[in-house]
Structures are given as structure tokens and as C-alpha cells.
Motif scaffolding. Structure first.
Motif, short mmCIF file in Angstrom:
data_model
loop_
_atom_site.label_atom_id
_atom_site.label_comp_id
_atom_site.label_asym_id
_atom_site.label_seq_id
_atom_site.Cartn_x
_atom_site.Cartn_y
_atom_site.Cartn_z
N ASN A 13 0.80 -1.22 0.00
CA ASN A 13 0.00 0.00 0.00
C ASN A 13 0.84 1.28 0.00
O ASN A 13 0.46 2.26 -0.64
CB ASN A 13 -0.95 0.00 1.19
N LEU A 14 1.95 1.28 0.67
CA LEU A 14 2.81 2.47 0.70
C LEU A 14 3.24 2.87 -0.71
O LEU A 14 3.29 4.05 -1.03
CB LEU A 14 4.04 2.21 1.58
N LYS A 16 1.60 2.48 -3.42
CA LYS A 16 0.47 2.95 -4.21
C LYS A 16 0.19 4.43 -4.00
O LYS A 16 -0.61 5.02 -4.71
CB LYS A 16 -0.78 2.13 -3.87
N ASN A 17 0.88 5.03 -3.06
CA ASN A 17 0.71 6.45 -2.73
C ASN A 17 1.62 7.30 -3.60
O ASN A 17 2.83 7.10 -3.64
CB ASN A 17 1.03 6.65 -1.24
N ARG A 18 1.05 8.30 -4.27
CA ARG A 18 1.84 9.19 -5.14
C ARG A 18 2.89 9.97 -4.34
O ARG A 18 3.93 10.33 -4.87
CB ARG A 18 0.93 10.17 -5.86
N GLU A 19 2.63 10.23 -3.09
CA GLU A 19 3.56 11.01 -2.26
C GLU A 19 4.85 10.25 -1.96
O GLU A 19 5.83 10.85 -1.53
CB GLU A 19 2.87 11.42 -0.95
N VAL A 36 2.40 4.05 -10.45
CA VAL A 36 1.17 4.40 -9.72
C VAL A 36 0.05 4.78 -10.71
O VAL A 36 -1.11 4.49 -10.47
CB VAL A 36 1.44 5.54 -8.71
#
Length: 59
Positions: A13-14, A16-19, A36
Motif C-alpha cells: 500500500n505504501l 500505491k501512494n503518489r507522495e 502508480v
């Protein structure tokens, strides 16, 4: 190696984050954004293009 990276982007999940791009080397951030966004980063043409872009960013 490509299969491993594709698996990670599909299941961690980490990633999958754009940030997350803010926490990795600049030359690798475009790969992250493409992954992503849903680009098939595990295919040979995309791997070749990502390498070319990364090499350009490294100068």
C-alpha cells in the motif's frame, strides 16, 4: 527483478501512494509515478524507456 518490482507495486500500500515519490531519489521518481498511474512497468519496452529516462536525469 522486474517481476518483483511489479509485485511490490501491486501489493504494498505504501507504494500505491503518489507522495512516496518525495522519499526516493529524483531519478527514480518518474518510474514511481508511471507505476502508480497504471503504466505496465514490467514490460520490456517500458523498462527500456524508464532506463533511458533515468539515465537522462542522471546527466
Amino acid at each position: 527483478m522486474a517481476l518483483y518490482v511489479v509485485y511490490l507495486y501491486g501489493h504494498v500500500n505504501l507504494l500505491k501512494n503518489r507522495e512516496f515519490a518525495n522519499h526516493i531519489n529524483y531519478e527514480n521518481s518518474q518510474f514511481h509515478r508511471d507505476a502508480v498511474a497504471g503504466l505496465r512497468v514490467g514490460t520490456l519496452p517500458v523498462i527500456a524507456e524508464e532506463r533511458r529516462l533515468r539515465d537522462q536525469l542522471r546527466g
